[in-house]
Design an enzyme around this catalytic site. Structure first.
Site, PDB file in Angstrom:
ATOM      1  N   ASP A  82      43.925  36.544  42.428  1.00  0.00           N
ATOM      2  CA  ASP A  82      43.306  36.081  41.174  1.00  0.00           C
ATOM      3  C   ASP A  82      42.351  34.919  41.447  1.00  0.00           C
ATOM      4  O   ASP A  82      41.248  34.851  40.888  1.00  0.00           O
ATOM      5  CB  ASP A  82      44.376  35.611  40.182  1.00  0.00           C
ATOM      6  CG  ASP A  82      45.079  36.787  39.518  1.00  0.00           C
ATOM      7  OD1 ASP A  82      44.663  37.936  39.760  1.00  0.00           O
ATOM      8  OD2 ASP A  82      46.047  36.544  38.765  1.00  0.00           O
ATOM      9  N   GLU A  94      38.414  44.515  40.634  1.00  0.00           N
ATOM     10  CA  GLU A  94      37.696  43.621  41.553  1.00  0.00           C
ATOM     11  C   GLU A  94      36.245  44.046  41.643  1.00  0.00           C
ATOM     12  O   GLU A  94      35.587  43.888  42.658  1.00  0.00           O
ATOM     13  CB  GLU A  94      38.339  43.570  42.963  1.00  0.00           C
ATOM     14  CG  GLU A  94      39.264  44.703  43.332  1.00  0.00           C
ATOM     15  CD  GLU A  94      38.586  46.054  43.512  1.00  0.00           C
ATOM     16  OE1 GLU A  94      38.465  46.765  42.478  1.00  0.00           O
ATOM     17  OE2 GLU A  94      38.207  46.408  44.639  1.00  0.00           O
TER      18      GLU A  94
HETATM   19  N1  LIG Z   1      44.954  39.774  42.069  1.00  0.00           N
HETATM   20  C1  LIG Z   1      44.371  40.724  41.375  1.00  0.00           C
HETATM   21  N2  LIG Z   1      44.152  41.925  41.936  1.00  0.00           N
HETATM   22  C2  LIG Z   1      43.546  42.877  41.233  1.00  0.00           C
HETATM   23  C3  LIG Z   1      43.136  42.660  39.914  1.00  0.00           C
HETATM   24  N3  LIG Z   1      42.560  43.802  39.471  1.00  0.00           N
HETATM   25  C4  LIG Z   1      42.607  44.690  40.479  1.00  0.00           C
HETATM   26  N4  LIG Z   1      43.202  44.146  41.552  1.00  0.00           N
HETATM   27  C5  LIG Z   1      43.533  44.739  42.829  1.00  0.00           C
HETATM   28  O1  LIG Z   1      42.383  45.131  43.548  1.00  0.00           O
HETATM   29  C6  LIG Z   1      42.790  46.109  44.517  1.00  0.00           C
HETATM   30  C7  LIG Z   1      41.751  47.155  44.627  1.00  0.00           C
HETATM   31  O2  LIG Z   1      42.111  47.967  45.693  1.00  0.00           O
HETATM   32  P1  LIG Z   1      41.318  49.265  46.114  1.00  0.00           P
HETATM   33  O3  LIG Z   1      40.670  49.891  44.900  1.00  0.00           O
HETATM   34  O4  LIG Z   1      42.244  50.115  46.904  1.00  0.00           O
HETATM   35  O5  LIG Z   1      40.142  48.759  46.980  1.00  0.00           O
HETATM   36  P2  LIG Z   1      40.065  47.703  48.159  1.00  0.00           P
HETATM   37  O6  LIG Z   1      41.401  47.409  48.747  1.00  0.00           O
HETATM   38  O7  LIG Z   1      39.314  46.534  47.636  1.00  0.00           O
HETATM   39  O8  LIG Z   1      39.222  48.477  49.221  1.00  0.00           O
HETATM   40  P3  LIG Z   1      37.689  48.779  49.199  1.00  0.00           P
HETATM   41  O9  LIG Z   1      37.206  48.660  47.785  1.00  0.00           O
HETATM   42  O10 LIG Z   1      37.555  50.174  49.701  1.00  0.00           O
HETATM   43  O11 LIG Z   1      37.031  47.800  50.093  1.00  0.00           O
HETATM   44  C8  LIG Z   1      44.149  46.648  44.040  1.00  0.00           C
HETATM   45  O12 LIG Z   1      45.145  46.185  44.901  1.00  0.00           O
HETATM   46  C9  LIG Z   1      44.316  46.017  42.668  1.00  0.00           C
HETATM   47  O13 LIG Z   1      45.688  45.717  42.387  1.00  0.00           O
HETATM   48  C10 LIG Z   1      43.381  41.384  39.322  1.00  0.00           C
HETATM   49  O14 LIG Z   1      43.074  41.102  38.186  1.00  0.00           O
HETATM   50  N5  LIG Z   1      43.989  40.461  40.088  1.00  0.00           N
END
Ligand SMILES: Nc1nc2c(ncn2[C@@H]2O[C@H](COP(=O)(O)OP(=O)(O)OP(=O)(O)O)[C@@H](O)[C@H]2O)c(=O)[nH]1
Length: 400
Positions: free
Chosen positions: A283, A309
């Site tokens: 976060d 993200e």
């Molecule tokens: N801490 C946090 N994590 C988040 C939030 N929203 C999404 N995520 C995390 O962002 C991550 C996205 O992972 P993936 O879509 O697999 O993509 P990545 O690991 O970034 O890999 P690439 O995009 O391929 O580089 C997941 O683990 C989600 O839980 C948030 O509001 N807070």
């Protein structure tokens, strides 16, 4: 501490607590004028203003001829004809104002001018009556409360303090001129009249402040992402749609149209950050990234958290070359930034970026799909880089 190191550290601690500034009740600064209002809030406020103007305008327009009944009961016979003509004229002016308001959807400054005309027309009519027939009118309650009524009506509208004060001041000025011409300005009656008007104007201004700040607070709550304080996806798409429509209009009317550039960001391997250091550190990384976007983009660029993200920036009127430089600055800043894990370890993260410009004759959906696919390409080409969509397929270089 070296300069670079200090900057990195500041970036790490400068992320804002989103619960603080943005969610606080709107301050006086926000209601004095519309300098700090977003474009979209101006649209929303103009819609409230328009609806209420149409209602109040209709009441005023109907009252103008209906008041003839009061005239008939209160006025000496010799005044009836000229007052009746005056009322008819007033009704025509008000009809014109209603017509202008009806055709001014989303045009805030035109609505403001129409509102001023709607409020000033009865005030001028009253001033004219007082100047022409002062002796015969002053004892008639029905006339002396017209300026009071107009000032009280200001409280119905979501006006900024400057707007409301401007209209109120002109009504007061009309009253001062009328009182001067009838020689009553320095009498007890004149003072009492002005005192009442001033007091009522103060109350209306207070009501305007409360109304605009409540609207702003609701608007901000509905349009912001609570973690980063950036716009949320829904409001970004709405604003982008408005920009796109304006862009189309300019193009159709052969005016020079300014380009709209889209930048889509996705933090790299973010799952690993979460899994290794915990969600709260993830976060914080999102908040630091939002801070980088804020610091690198201009005030009239739109920037939003698009998904988990994923972030999106819309750069209106930015040539492609400038947009590429902005993307590179953001990428480099992100590479340098870090957050501190619970054990004090520095957690670094990077971003991949897709870039495109909205092209002539294409829909917004096409442009959004393209920027998304270029982001996907950036991921495939190794991450921590940006890919520009407007180069021929296969020749798109990776900048990093
Ligand atoms: N801490 C946090 N994590 C988040 C939030 N929203 C999404 N995520 C995390 O962002 C991550 C996205 O992972 P993936 O879509 O697999 O993509 P990545 O690991 O970034 O890999 P690439 O995009 O391929 O580089 C997941 O683990 C989600 O839980 C948030 O509001 N807070």
């Amino acid at each position: 501490m070296a300069r670079d190191e200090r900057r990195r550290h500041q970036l790490a601690i400068r992320w804002k607590n989103p619960w603080e500034p943005q969610w606080m009740p709107a301050s006086l600064r926000d209601t004095i004028n519309n300098r700090y209002h977003s474009r979209d809030f101006n649209y929303a406020r103009s819609e409230y203003l328009r609806t209420r103007m149409l209602f109040v305008g209709l009441v005023f327009t109907l009252l103008a001829p209906l008041w003839l009944l009061v005239d008939y009961l209160l006025l000496p016979v010799e005044l009836m004809t000229s007052v009746a003509y005056g009322r008819l004229g007033l009704m025509l002016v008000l009809l014109g104002v209603l017509y202008a308001a009806w055709n001014s959807q989303h045009k805030l400054s035109r609505l403001r001018n129409s509102l001023a005309a709607m409020m000033l027309a009865p005030a001028l009519f009253y001033g004219y009556l007082v100047i022409m027939y002062g002796d015969q009118l002053n004892s008639l309650v029905g006339y002396s409360f017209i300026p009071l009524l107009i000032i009280a009506f200001l409280s119905v509208f979501p006006l900024t303090l400057i707007e409301s004060f401007g209209i109120g001041f002109l009504v007061l000025l009309t009253q001062v001129i009328a009182l001067t011409l009838t020689g009553e300005l320095t009498t007890a009656y004149g003072w009492q009249d002005l005192w009442l008007l001033f007091t009522l104007l103060g109350i209306s201004l207070w009501a305007n402040h409360s109304q605009v700040s409540a609207l702003l607070r609701l608007y901000r709550q509905a349009s912001m992402d609570s973690l980063t304080g950036l716009l949320n996806r829904g409001i970004l798409l709405k604003q982008l749609e408005q920009l796109y429509l304006e862009h189309q209009k300019q193009r159709d009317s052969k005016e020079p149209s300014s380009p709209i550039t889209l930048l889509m960001f996705d933090l790299d391997r973010f799952k690993k950050v979460n899994d290794t250091y915990g969600h709260s550190i993830g976060d914080q990384a999102l908040q630091v990234f939002a801070q980088i976007l804020r610091s690198e983009l201009r005030k009239n660029d739109l920037v939003a958290r698009y998904g988990g993200e994923e972030f999106m920036a819309v750069l209106p009127g930015t040539p492609k070359q400038d947009a590429l430089e902005v993307a590179e600055r953001i990428r480099a800043q992100c590479e340098q930034a870090f957050v501190l894990a619970h054990d004090g370890q520095r957690v670094h993260f990077t971003t991949s970026i897709g870039i495109t410009q909205v092209r002539a004759q294409e829909t917004l959906e096409d442009a959004l799909k393209r920027v998304d696919s270029r982001l996907y390409m950036a991921k495939h080409q190794g991450r921590n880089c940006y890919v520009d969509a407007d180069l021929p397929p296969g020749t798109s270089p990776v900048y990093s």
